[in-house]
Scaffold this active site. Structure first.
Site, PDB file in Angstrom:
ATOM      1  N   THR A 112       0.816  -1.214   0.000  1.00 24.56           N
ATOM      2  CA  THR A 112       0.000   0.000   0.000  1.00 24.56           C
ATOM      3  C   THR A 112       0.851   1.266   0.000  1.00 24.56           C
ATOM      4  O   THR A 112       1.986   1.275   0.510  1.00 24.56           O
ATOM      5  CB  THR A 112      -0.897   0.012   1.258  1.00 24.56           C
ATOM      6  OG1 THR A 112      -1.435   1.319   1.452  1.00 24.56           O
ATOM      7  CG2 THR A 112      -0.125  -0.349   2.518  1.00 24.56           C
TER       8      THR A 112
ATOM      9  N   TYR B  13      -1.634   0.165  10.168  1.00 24.91           N
ATOM     10  CA  TYR B  13      -1.935  -0.554   8.920  1.00 24.91           C
ATOM     11  C   TYR B  13      -0.720  -0.543   7.995  1.00 24.91           C
ATOM     12  O   TYR B  13      -0.251  -1.582   7.530  1.00 24.91           O
ATOM     13  CB  TYR B  13      -3.145   0.096   8.220  1.00 24.91           C
ATOM     14  CG  TYR B  13      -3.339  -0.358   6.788  1.00 24.91           C
ATOM     15  CD1 TYR B  13      -3.763  -1.649   6.503  1.00 24.91           C
ATOM     16  CD2 TYR B  13      -3.097   0.516   5.727  1.00 24.91           C
ATOM     17  CE1 TYR B  13      -3.928  -2.070   5.186  1.00 24.91           C
ATOM     18  CE2 TYR B  13      -3.266   0.107   4.408  1.00 24.91           C
ATOM     19  CZ  TYR B  13      -3.686  -1.186   4.147  1.00 24.91           C
ATOM     20  OH  TYR B  13      -3.842  -1.600   2.833  1.00 24.91           O
TER      21      TYR B  13
HETATM   22  N1  LIG Z   1      -8.738  -1.235  -1.373  1.00 26.59           N
HETATM   23  C1  LIG Z   1      -7.676  -0.440  -1.448  1.00 26.59           C
HETATM   24  O1  LIG Z   1      -7.767   0.749  -1.825  1.00 26.59           O
HETATM   25  C2  LIG Z   1      -6.314  -0.985  -1.109  1.00 26.59           C
HETATM   26  C3  LIG Z   1      -5.226  -0.096  -1.165  1.00 26.59           C
HETATM   27  C4  LIG Z   1      -3.950  -0.590  -0.872  1.00 26.59           C
HETATM   28  C5  LIG Z   1      -3.765  -1.938  -0.558  1.00 26.59           C
HETATM   29  N2  LIG Z   1      -4.832  -2.765  -0.493  1.00 26.59           N
HETATM   30  C6  LIG Z   1      -4.583  -4.168  -0.134  1.00 26.59           C
HETATM   31  O2  LIG Z   1      -5.219  -5.034  -1.061  1.00 26.59           O
HETATM   32  C7  LIG Z   1      -5.630  -6.233  -0.407  1.00 26.59           C
HETATM   33  C8  LIG Z   1      -7.079  -6.519  -0.738  1.00 26.59           C
HETATM   34  O3  LIG Z   1      -7.871  -5.447  -0.257  1.00 26.59           O
HETATM   35  P1  LIG Z   1      -9.434  -5.322  -0.581  1.00 26.59           P
HETATM   36  O4  LIG Z   1      -9.738  -3.883  -0.769  1.00 26.59           O
HETATM   37  O5  LIG Z   1      -9.812  -6.294  -1.644  1.00 26.59           O
HETATM   38  O6  LIG Z   1     -10.041  -5.780   0.823  1.00 26.59           O
HETATM   39  P2  LIG Z   1     -11.180  -6.854   1.167  1.00 26.59           P
HETATM   40  O7  LIG Z   1     -11.461  -6.718   2.625  1.00 26.59           O
HETATM   41  O8  LIG Z   1     -12.326  -6.730   0.220  1.00 26.59           O
HETATM   42  O9  LIG Z   1     -10.450  -8.224   0.870  1.00 26.59           O
HETATM   43  C9  LIG Z   1      -9.639  -8.905   1.795  1.00 26.59           C
HETATM   44  C10 LIG Z   1      -9.989 -10.390   1.692  1.00 26.59           C
HETATM   45  O10 LIG Z   1      -9.113 -11.130   2.530  1.00 26.59           O
HETATM   46  C11 LIG Z   1      -9.879 -12.012   3.345  1.00 26.59           C
HETATM   47  N3  LIG Z   1      -9.092 -12.202   4.578  1.00 26.59           N
HETATM   48  C12 LIG Z   1      -8.771 -11.275   5.504  1.00 26.59           C
HETATM   49  N4  LIG Z   1      -7.971 -11.817   6.445  1.00 26.59           N
HETATM   50  C13 LIG Z   1      -7.781 -13.113   6.085  1.00 26.59           C
HETATM   51  C14 LIG Z   1      -7.037 -14.202   6.640  1.00 26.59           C
HETATM   52  N5  LIG Z   1      -6.315 -14.061   7.767  1.00 26.59           N
HETATM   53  N6  LIG Z   1      -7.058 -15.397   6.000  1.00 26.59           N
HETATM   54  C15 LIG Z   1      -7.783 -15.565   4.870  1.00 26.59           C
HETATM   55  N7  LIG Z   1      -8.501 -14.575   4.286  1.00 26.59           N
HETATM   56  C16 LIG Z   1      -8.505 -13.373   4.904  1.00 26.59           C
HETATM   57  C17 LIG Z   1     -11.218 -11.348   3.537  1.00 26.59           C
HETATM   58  O11 LIG Z   1     -12.262 -12.240   3.854  1.00 26.59           O
HETATM   59  C18 LIG Z   1     -11.418 -10.692   2.157  1.00 26.59           C
HETATM   60  O12 LIG Z   1     -12.025 -11.586   1.252  1.00 26.59           O
HETATM   61  C19 LIG Z   1      -5.351  -6.034   1.087  1.00 26.59           C
HETATM   62  O13 LIG Z   1      -4.159  -6.721   1.421  1.00 26.59           O
HETATM   63  C20 LIG Z   1      -5.172  -4.528   1.220  1.00 26.59           C
HETATM   64  O14 LIG Z   1      -4.302  -4.176   2.274  1.00 26.59           O
HETATM   65  C21 LIG Z   1      -6.098  -2.329  -0.757  1.00 26.59           C
HETATM   66  O1  LIG Z   2     -16.428   9.649   3.703  1.00 25.10           O
HETATM   67  C1  LIG Z   2     -15.310  10.036   3.335  1.00 25.10           C
HETATM   68  C2  LIG Z   2     -14.280   9.113   3.004  1.00 25.10           C
HETATM   69  C3  LIG Z   2     -13.043   9.624   2.635  1.00 25.10           C
HETATM   70  N1  LIG Z   2     -12.824  10.958   2.564  1.00 25.10           N
HETATM   71  C4  LIG Z   2     -11.536  11.470   2.106  1.00 25.10           C
HETATM   72  O2  LIG Z   2     -11.311  10.902   0.820  1.00 25.10           O
HETATM   73  C5  LIG Z   2      -9.929  10.621   0.628  1.00 25.10           C
HETATM   74  C6  LIG Z   2      -9.765   9.147   0.328  1.00 25.10           C
HETATM   75  O3  LIG Z   2     -10.113   8.393   1.481  1.00 25.10           O
HETATM   76  P1  LIG Z   2     -10.370   6.815   1.441  1.00 25.10           P
HETATM   77  O4  LIG Z   2     -10.890   6.406   2.780  1.00 25.10           O
HETATM   78  O5  LIG Z   2     -11.198   6.489   0.244  1.00 25.10           O
HETATM   79  O6  LIG Z   2      -8.936   6.193   1.182  1.00 25.10           O
HETATM   80  P2  LIG Z   2      -7.554   6.431   1.961  1.00 25.10           P
HETATM   81  O7  LIG Z   2      -6.759   7.394   1.129  1.00 25.10           O
HETATM   82  O8  LIG Z   2      -7.774   6.772   3.388  1.00 25.10           O
HETATM   83  O9  LIG Z   2      -6.874   4.977   2.022  1.00 25.10           O
HETATM   84  C7  LIG Z   2      -6.795   4.077   0.941  1.00 25.10           C
HETATM   85  O10 LIG Z   2      -5.563   4.191   0.275  1.00 25.10           O
HETATM   86  C8  LIG Z   2      -4.426   4.033   1.081  1.00 25.10           C
HETATM   87  C9  LIG Z   2      -3.239   4.202   0.185  1.00 25.10           C
HETATM   88  O11 LIG Z   2      -3.184   5.512  -0.306  1.00 25.10           O
HETATM   89  C10 LIG Z   2      -4.439   2.689   1.783  1.00 25.10           C
HETATM   90  O12 LIG Z   2      -3.995   1.673   0.960  1.00 25.10           O
HETATM   91  C11 LIG Z   2      -5.792   2.301   2.346  1.00 25.10           C
HETATM   92  O13 LIG Z   2      -5.880   0.877   2.524  1.00 25.10           O
HETATM   93  C12 LIG Z   2      -6.924   2.647   1.484  1.00 25.10           C
HETATM   94  O14 LIG Z   2      -8.109   2.534   2.242  1.00 25.10           O
HETATM   95  C13 LIG Z   2      -9.230  11.079   1.917  1.00 25.10           C
HETATM   96  O15 LIG Z   2      -8.768  12.395   1.716  1.00 25.10           O
HETATM   97  C14 LIG Z   2     -10.361  11.076   2.954  1.00 25.10           C
HETATM   98  O16 LIG Z   2     -10.163  11.980   4.010  1.00 25.10           O
HETATM   99  C15 LIG Z   2     -13.827  11.873   2.894  1.00 25.10           C
HETATM  100  O17 LIG Z   2     -13.614  13.079   2.840  1.00 25.10           O
HETATM  101  N2  LIG Z   2     -15.037  11.376   3.264  1.00 25.10           N
END
Ligand SMILES: NC(=O)c1ccc[n+]([C@@H]2O[C@H](COP(=O)([O-])OP(=O)(O)OC[C@H]3O[C@@H](n4cnc5c(N)ncnc54)[C@H](O)[C@@H]3O)[C@@H](O)[C@H]2O)c1
Ligand SMILES: O=c1ccn([C@@H]2O[C@H](COP(=O)(O)OP(=O)(O)O[C@H]3O[C@H](CO)[C@H](O)[C@H](O)[C@H]3O)[C@@H](O)[C@H]2O)c(=O)[nH]1
Length: 337
Positions: A118, A142
Site C-alpha cells: 500500500t 496498517y
Molecule cells: N482497497 C484499497 O484501496 C487498497 C489499497 C492498498 C492496498 N490494499 C490491499 O489489497 C488487499 C485486498 O484489499 P481489498 O480492498 O480487496 O479488501 P477486502 O477486505 O475486500 O479483501 C480482503 C480479503 O481477505 C480475506 N481475509 C482477511 N484476512 C484473512 C485471513 N487471515 N485469511 C484468509 N482470508 C482473509 C477477507 O475475507 C477478504 O475476502 C489487502 O491486502 C489490502 O491491504 C487495498
Molecule cells: O467519507 C469520506 C471518506 C473519505 N474521505 C476522504 O477521501 C480521501 C480518500 O479516502 P479513502 O478512505 O477512500 O482512502 P484512503 O486514502 O484513506 O486509504 C486508501 O488508500 C491508502 C493508500 O493511499 C491505503 O492503501 C488504504 O488501505 C486505502 O483505504 C481522503 O482524503 C479522505 O479523508 C472523505 O472526505 N469522506
C-alpha cells in the site's frame, strides 16, 4: 499443472484478480476466511478453501492438494482508522499471518509470490508524486503492518530464491466493467463507495474530512486507480517472473490525483443526484495529497492502463452499487422462471 493461489480472492480486489486470471485460462484456487469477503463474488468453478492464511496446516494442505507454485497474497485487514484503534489485529492479520503463509509457501517450494502492499507505507509530505525510493515512514499501524511483511518477503526472497513482487497500491476504485464483481461491504469507508451509496440514498450524506488542506480546493487529493488496471499489473508481474525477471517493488497508481470535491462532483454528475455533503474535521492519519510516481511499473512491465479516467472509475462503481442494491445472485442461484 498446478493452480495459482489467490489469498483473499473472495474480497474486492482479489475477486477481480480471480476473474482476470480465469479469463486468461489460468487455473486458480482461493484461500479466504470470508471475514470481509463474499463467496458469491467467485465463479462456481473456482475452488474456495475457507481458512486463515495464518493457519500453516491449512495452507500447507492447500498448496499440496492444488500443486501451487505461484501465490498472490491479497488477504488482510485494510481499514486505516481501525488499525489505529486496534493495532494488534493488524500486526496479527497482516504481519504474523503473512509470515506463516510465506513460511508454508517456502516449505512447499512456491517459486513466485506477489504481495498486496500500500501507499500507506510512505510518510507522505507535500504534493509531489511518491516514488518507490521515497522514505518509508508509515503513519498508521496498517501501513507498518504491511511494511513489515514487505521486509520479511525481501529477506526470504534473498535467502530462498523466491521471486517476490511487492505492489504498493494507491487508492483502488471502480468495478469489473461487466459487473461480475465489485466492492461489496455496505459499511465501507472508501470515498467513492461512500459517494455512490449516498447517491442511491443508502447514506444520508457524504462528509468531507477536512477542507483546510494545502491542496487546490482544500480537500484531500488521492491517486485513484481502476481495479481492472491494477489486476492487469499483477498479471504482467507474473509474466515478468515467469520470464526470469527479478524480484521488484512497484507503485500502482496513475500519477495524478483527484480531490474529495472532484470525486463528489463527478458522482453527482454521473448519478444525476444532488446528495447532501457536509464538512467534518480532518480524519486522523490522513495525508493532504498522495499521488504515485508509477514510472517504474510502466517502464518495467509496459503497463498501459485502460481505465485512467475518474468518470470511468466512478461510473463502474456506481453501476456496481446499483447491481448490489438489486441483489447479488450467488453462483449457484437458479435461473429465474
Ligand atoms: N482497497 C484499497 O484501496 C487498497 C489499497 C492498498 C492496498 N490494499 C490491499 O489489497 C488487499 C485486498 O484489499 P481489498 O480492498 O480487496 O479488501 P477486502 O477486505 O475486500 O479483501 C480482503 C480479503 O481477505 C480475506 N481475509 C482477511 N484476512 C484473512 C485471513 N487471515 N485469511 C484468509 N482470508 C482473509 C477477507 O475475507 C477478504 O475476502 C489487502 O491486502 C489490502 O491491504 C487495498
Ligand atoms: O467519507 C469520506 C471518506 C473519505 N474521505 C476522504 O477521501 C480521501 C480518500 O479516502 P479513502 O478512505 O477512500 O482512502 P484512503 O486514502 O484513506 O486509504 C486508501 O488508500 C491508502 C493508500 O493511499 C491505503 O492503501 C488504504 O488501505 C486505502 O483505504 C481522503 O482524503 C479522505 O479523508 C472523505 O472526505 N469522506
Amino acid at each position: 499443472m498446478g493452480r495459482i493461489l489467490v489469498t483473499g480472492g473472495a474480497g474486492y480486489i482479489g475477486s477481480h484478480m480471480v476473474l482476470r486470471l480465469r479469463d486468461a485460462g489460468e487455473a486458480v484456487v482461493v484461500l479466504d476466511d470470508l471475514s470481509t469477503g463474499d463467496a458469491r463474488l467467485l465463479p462456481g468453478d473456482v475452488p474456495l478453501i475457507r481458512g486463515d492464511v495464518g493457519d500453516t496446516a491449512c495452507v500447507a494442505a492447500c498448496l499440496k492438494e492444488h500443486d501451487v507454485s505461484e501465490a498472490l497474497h491479497f488477504a488482510g485487514s485494510i481499514i486505516v482508522p481501525e488499525s489505529v484503534a486496534d493495532p494488534l489485529k493488524y500486526y496479527r492479520n497482516n504481519t504474523c499471518a503473512s509470515r506463516n503463509l510465506i513460511e508454508a509457501c517456502i516449505a512447499h517450494g512456491v517459486e513466485r509470490f506477489i504481495f498486496s502492499s500500500t501507499a500507506a507505507v510512505y510518510g507522505v509530505e507535500g504534493d509531489a508524486p511518491v516514488s518507490e525510493d521515497a522514505p518509508l515512514a508509515p503513519p498508521s499501524p496498517y501501513g507498518a503492518s504491511k511494511l513489515m511483511t514487505e521486509r520479511m518477503l525481501a529477506d526470504v526472497a534473498a535467502s530462498a530464491g523466491l521471486r517476490a513482487g511487492v505492489l504498493r497500491y494507491f487508492n483502488v476504485a471502480g468495478a469489473d466493467p461487466d459487473l461480475r464483481t465489485g466492492h461489496c461491504k455496505p459499511d465501507a469507508t472508501h470515498l467513492i463507495k461512500v459517494a455512490c451509496q449516498a447517491a442511491l440514498g443508502q447514506r444520508d450524506r457524504v462528509e468531507i474530512f477536512g477542507a483546510d488542506y494545502p491542496t487546490p480546493d482544500g480537500t484531500g487529493v488521492r491517486d485513484y486507480v481502476h481495479v481492472s488496471d491494477l489486476v492487469d499489473a499483477h498479471a504482467l508481474l507474473l509474466d515478468h517472473f515467469r520470464a526470469g525477471g527479478e524480484s521488484v517493488t512497484l507503485n500502482c497508481g496513475y500519477g495524478r490525483g483527484a480531490s474529495v470535491r472532484e470525486v463528489i462532483a463527478e458522482t453527482k454528475r454521473l448519478s444525476g443526484i444532488d446528495f447532501k455533503v457536509t464538512q467534518a474535521p480532518r480524519r486522523p492519519g490522513d495525508a493532504a495529497s498522495v499521488v504515485a510516481d508509477s514510472r517504474r511499473l510502466r517502464e518495467l512491465l509496459d503497463w498501459q492502463p485502460r481505465h485512467d479516467d475518474l468518470a470511468v472509475m466512478i461510473g463502474s462503481a456506481y453501476r456496481w452499487e446499483c447491481r448490489l442494491r438489486d441483489g447479488l445472485p450467488g453462483p449457484e442461484a437458479a435461473p429465474a422462471g
